[in-house]
Design a protein around this motif. Sequence first.
Motif, short mmCIF file in Angstrom:
data_model
loop_
_atom_site.label_atom_id
_atom_site.label_comp_id
_atom_site.label_asym_id
_atom_site.label_seq_id
_atom_site.Cartn_x
_atom_site.Cartn_y
_atom_site.Cartn_z
N ARG A 167 1.46 -7.44 -2.75
CA ARG A 167 0.09 -7.39 -1.63
C ARG A 167 0.80 -8.57 -0.82
N GLY A 171 -2.77 -7.58 4.47
CA GLY A 171 -3.58 -6.84 2.77
C GLY A 171 -2.65 -5.32 3.25
N GLU A 192 -0.45 2.85 4.97
CA GLU A 192 -1.28 2.04 4.72
C GLU A 192 -2.54 1.71 5.08
N ARG A 196 -3.85 -0.46 0.69
CA ARG A 196 -4.95 -1.10 0.58
C ARG A 196 -6.10 -0.44 -0.56
#
Length: 203
Positions: A167, A171, A192, A196
Amino acid sequence: MQTVVQIAQEIVAREGGYVNDPDDPGGATKYGVTIHTMRRLGLDLDRDGGVDTDDVRMLTRAHAVSIFVEHYFRRPKIDQLPEPLHATVFDMYVNAGGNAVTILQRLLGEMRISVSIDGVIGPQTINAVRRAYAAAPDHLVDAYGIARRNYYYGLADSRGASRKYARRRDGGKGGWITRAEEFIAPRFHLTEAQHRERTAQWV
């Protein structure tokens, strides 16, 4: 299909130049070749009687390619697997050693193809992979890539110092995840938001 040398050249480009990250168990590394590998192979490039970071710095791209082809492709018998798997298993073997094979063997088990999980490509694993590829020629490469991605996430789950490889600081997907997804069809890439969510519990 790419030749093994072309695949190795891409791995070298992907790995990049000299780095000595204290959070990386591999230690000093150049083009993906670690100091531990160089010591194991006795690569005293400056001929001073020992293999140290100076030798790692001296390593050339061409030498790295030759090391990978011989010691990370041919000797582990990745060349005995179905050709479409060559690039992804080879890349993972450079990155994670025998874990690349363990991941493949566990995937075979999930496909209900019995095989010992020992990190070694022998006759049993070769036959099992060929059976798996014959049964799912359009899916096995993606399935392996997804298993690679899960392996990286799992490493980062268990080792906080490794999370920076999975990561980015902002983020987004780190190098480990984007590397795995280079070998996965785009339709199976995580968004994405999914990435996350997967990493939300990390500090």
